[in-house]
Design a protein around this motif. Structure first.
Motif, short mmCIF file in Angstrom:
data_model
loop_
_atom_site.label_atom_id
_atom_site.label_comp_id
_atom_site.label_asym_id
_atom_site.label_seq_id
_atom_site.Cartn_x
_atom_site.Cartn_y
_atom_site.Cartn_z
N ARG A 23 46.30 48.83 39.43
CA ARG A 23 46.37 49.92 38.45
C ARG A 23 47.65 49.93 37.63
NH1 ARG A 23 45.15 54.13 43.26
NH2 ARG A 23 46.15 55.60 41.82
N GLY A 24 48.56 49.02 37.92
CA GLY A 24 49.84 49.04 37.22
C GLY A 24 50.82 49.95 37.93
N SER A 108 45.83 40.30 39.85
CA SER A 108 46.75 40.14 38.73
C SER A 108 48.08 39.63 39.26
CB SER A 108 46.94 41.48 38.02
OG SER A 108 47.95 41.38 37.05
N VAL A 112 53.60 40.94 35.49
CA VAL A 112 53.06 41.54 34.28
C VAL A 112 53.27 43.05 34.26
CG1 VAL A 112 50.99 41.82 32.87
CG2 VAL A 112 51.32 39.73 34.20
N GLU A 171 49.83 33.00 34.18
CA GLU A 171 49.83 34.37 33.67
C GLU A 171 48.67 34.60 32.72
OE1 GLU A 171 51.96 36.60 34.89
OE2 GLU A 171 52.71 34.98 36.15
N GLY A 172 48.49 33.67 31.81
CA GLY A 172 47.40 33.81 30.85
C GLY A 172 46.04 33.81 31.53
N ALA A 173 45.88 32.95 32.52
CA ALA A 173 44.60 32.85 33.21
C ALA A 173 44.30 34.13 34.00
CB ALA A 173 44.58 31.64 34.14
N ILE A 175 45.10 37.09 33.06
CA ILE A 175 44.62 38.05 32.07
C ILE A 175 43.20 37.71 31.63
CG2 ILE A 175 45.00 38.90 29.73
CD1 ILE A 175 48.02 38.46 30.30
N LEU A 176 42.95 36.42 31.41
CA LEU A 176 41.60 35.99 31.02
C LEU A 176 40.60 36.35 32.10
CD1 LEU A 176 39.84 34.36 28.97
CD2 LEU A 176 40.25 32.37 30.42
N ARG A 178 40.78 38.55 34.44
CA ARG A 178 40.62 39.98 34.61
C ARG A 178 39.83 40.59 33.45
NH1 ARG A 178 44.20 43.80 38.02
NH2 ARG A 178 43.76 45.80 37.08
N SER A 179 40.09 40.10 32.25
CA SER A 179 39.37 40.62 31.09
C SER A 179 37.88 40.34 31.21
CB SER A 179 39.90 39.98 29.81
OG SER A 179 41.26 40.31 29.62
N VAL B 115 44.12 45.90 30.17
CA VAL B 115 43.46 45.13 31.22
C VAL B 115 44.16 45.35 32.55
CG1 VAL B 115 43.04 42.79 32.05
CG2 VAL B 115 42.50 43.38 29.70
N ASN B 116 45.49 45.53 32.48
CA ASN B 116 46.26 45.67 33.71
C ASN B 116 46.25 47.09 34.26
OD1 ASN B 116 48.92 44.08 35.16
ND2 ASN B 116 47.29 42.94 34.19
N GLU B 117 46.28 48.07 33.39
CA GLU B 117 46.21 49.46 33.86
C GLU B 117 44.81 49.99 33.60
OE1 GLU B 117 49.13 51.75 31.80
OE2 GLU B 117 50.26 49.99 31.19
N ARG B 118 43.90 49.63 34.45
CA ARG B 118 42.53 50.03 34.18
C ARG B 118 42.25 51.43 34.69
NH1 ARG B 118 38.32 46.09 36.16
NH2 ARG B 118 39.30 45.28 34.31
N ILE B 133 37.79 37.87 22.84
CA ILE B 133 37.98 36.63 23.59
C ILE B 133 36.83 35.67 23.33
CG2 ILE B 133 38.01 35.64 25.91
CD1 ILE B 133 39.53 38.09 26.86
N PHE B 167 43.88 31.09 23.88
CA PHE B 167 44.08 32.50 24.23
C PHE B 167 45.00 32.63 25.44
CE2 PHE B 167 42.84 36.10 26.91
CZ PHE B 167 43.00 37.15 26.04
N VAL B 168 44.73 31.81 26.45
CA VAL B 168 45.53 31.84 27.68
C VAL B 168 47.00 31.58 27.36
CG1 VAL B 168 46.00 30.55 29.81
CG2 VAL B 168 43.66 31.25 29.26
N GLU B 171 48.64 34.68 25.69
CA GLU B 171 48.94 35.76 26.64
C GLU B 171 50.09 35.36 27.56
OE1 GLU B 171 47.46 38.72 26.38
OE2 GLU B 171 46.40 37.87 24.66
N GLY B 172 50.01 34.16 28.09
CA GLY B 172 51.06 33.69 29.00
C GLY B 172 52.41 33.61 28.31
N ILE B 175 54.16 36.89 27.94
CA ILE B 175 54.81 37.31 29.19
C ILE B 175 56.09 36.51 29.42
CG2 ILE B 175 54.53 37.38 31.70
CD1 ILE B 175 51.53 37.87 31.14
#
Lengths: 207, 207
Positions: A23-24, A108, A112, A171-173, A175-176, A178-179, B115-118, B133, B167-168, B171-172, B175
């Motif tokens: 949840r962050g 995650s 991040v 890191e990017g993966a 996010i991918l 999770r998205s 995406v991280n704070e869902r 995406i 995309f990856v 995002e990476g 970060i």
DNA sequence: CACGAAGCAGACCATGTGGTCTGTTTGGTA
DNA sequence: TACCAAACAGACCACATGGTCTGCTTCGTG
């Protein structure tokens, strides 16, 4: 030293890590951490001076574990071959093989949450993260430099960027994955990077 | 239709986007958004039903702008060459050239925050992100497939993963840049990926 | 020009939050 | 066994936060 409070402290850290990964940090209340860890307000603020203090402890522990992970897998990769190029490839392959487990265990990356919500003092939280990133960079860069000396690499290739690219892909993966809510994306991205590295350093998939 | 309230609404969205990119969604209070946009509580809740509603609007707008960006640069890349391989490389190069401006304008990617704070309903916020995406994937994948038909690519190369890898990397790299507080990292990572793509599809740096 | 709805301002409220304080239990030690 | 500090438990507090409500202003329209 009376009773050992490390057990409670670790329970709190474990619960907090799970919650923050989902949840962050900002969205994770200390009450929620207390409930999840089956402890109490008294216990929490006995072990941590503040919520930010918990954050710092979380990041420090996570980064230390990250570096440990790096060293363990690097050692395993070094045991596989004498060739630095093959070591780099093997290193990534080891993570690739564990990709599904990694994503299943943690949805995650903790970095991040803290890098993105910089409500903590940068000094206290950024430090361990930078340390871990640099550790990955240094470790991979020495291998890549050695590999580049043995077999030619493309002109103007930024080896430091290539070393960092493994972290970037991770890191990017995350996010991918999770998205799209598809944990398999981590493995696919790591496999891709492994193949790009094989191609770059002229290492075939054969033994 | 009386007075046009779109201006205020956009001012709120702009301020909110800046704040969320810097501090995350959870750490951004509506009071802070109101103060930054020089509006009022009344104005805010006139245009948005709730804070989550603002979040959905933010993501929707950001994703739409993202897709627009994609199409614009892809069109520019297509104008440069007929060769799909060169189009892919040119596409990445265009982002590479703008990398410093992009990082300067936005210190992070909005997707990450949500995406991280869902804490928002997945239905409402995930949708536009997935849409964006997939748009990137589809657009790049068609080019890569066409390129792979013309010149041979490594055996077993996962073209869909390679398409997603752009995309990856974005995002990476966000970060990485934010962690190290070094905006130049974005450009370096994009340059690296461009070179890896040149190598993979056999496109030299020459015209 | 009346009037009604959209646009907006700001006081106000209920609740969740981080953090404190007092008190109690536990276990090592003199 | 007396003692004390560490380890907890949980009531309590001050405040920030998301959200509501009332009322004022603005403008297109009959």
């Amino acid at each position: 030293m009376p009773r050992d409070g490390t057990a409670t402290r670790n329970r709190i850290l474990d619960s907090a890590e799970r919650l923050v990964l989902e949840r962050g940090f900002g969205a994770t209340s200390v009450d929620a951490v207390i409930a999840a860890s089956k402890s109490s307000k008294g216990a929490f603020f006995h072990h941590f001076a503040s919520k930010d203090d918990l954050g710092r402890a979380l990041v420090a522990r996570y980064a230390a574990s990250d570096i440990e992970h790096l060293e363990r897998y690097m050692a395993a990769a070094e045991a596989e071959s004498e060739d630095p190029a093959r070591q780099v490839v093997a290193f990534v392959r080891l993570f690739e093989e564990d990709a599904d487990d990694i994503v299943a265990a943690q949805p995650s990356c903790l970095y991040v949450s803290f890098v993105n919500e910089r409500q903590l003092d940068p000094e206290g939280t950024a430090e361990p993260i930078v340390e871990a990133i640099v550790a990955w960079r240094v470790r991979l860069l020495e291998k890549m430099r050695a590999a580049a000396e043995r077999s030619p690499v493309p002109e103007g290739l930024d080896l430091e960027a290539l070393a960092d690219h493994v972290f970037v892909t991770f890191e990017g993966a995350f996010i991918l994955a999770r998205s799209l809510q598809d944990g398999a994306q981590m493995r696919r991205q790591l496999r891709l990077v492994r193949m790009l590295l094989e191609q770059t350093f002229g290492v075939g998939p054969g033994a």
